[in-house]
Design a protein around this motif. Sequence first.
Motif: not given
Length: 219
Positions: A96, A128, A165, A172, A184, A186-188, A190-192, A194
């Motif tokens: 992962y 992360e 975070t 979100h 911006k 928040q987008m990072v 959410v991607q991390k 998953l």
Amino acid sequence: HLDHALHDHLNAEVVAKSIESQSEAMDWITYSFFYLRLRQNPNYYNMQGRSNMHVSDHLSELIETVLGDLEESKCVAVEGDGVVSPLNLGMLSSYYYVLYTTIELFANSLKRKHRLRPIMELLSSASEFDDLAVRRKESGELQLLSNHMPHKLEKPAFNDPHVKTNLLLQAHLSRISLKEDLAKDQMVIVQKALPLLYAMVDVIAANSWLKVALSCMEL
């Protein structure tokens, strides 16, 4: 700067069976640019000289330390004769692309009784997110945001990237509109989040905890 992230690179090579012993780890690192830089700038790497002996001793100690850390984290197994083999946590970390410190945190902190709130807090504590910037005067905005969150934090430090975070993840899920910079970030996040959640589900599955697995899947 390979030495700054050597744990995760070495773990991935062990999982891929490219490295199966400490001696193979030594051979592997000699093909890196890091190995060339050791001779060019030994002081930067806290070496006392640039001879073959100095480089060899430095790398031997580094490899031994890194493998020892991975063994302590239960990502790899190191046998007495230097044979190295991957363990389940190491395979999950590699599969992962999750940092070994995060997978260790999940394995040590997840409990059978955990539900959504502690899972969210644990997810936000992942390594992360260590380098997520908290900009000047942003702590005040985060403090105001925290008043509208469904899961309240106990004594939060609003200049802490992990608190940020947690709040942005909750925002979100609550569909709260944010200013451009926070949106911006928040987008990072959410991607991390998953792949971290996928890894967390597998760690839970290894313990056969159904209810906490369902809570994690819900998140």
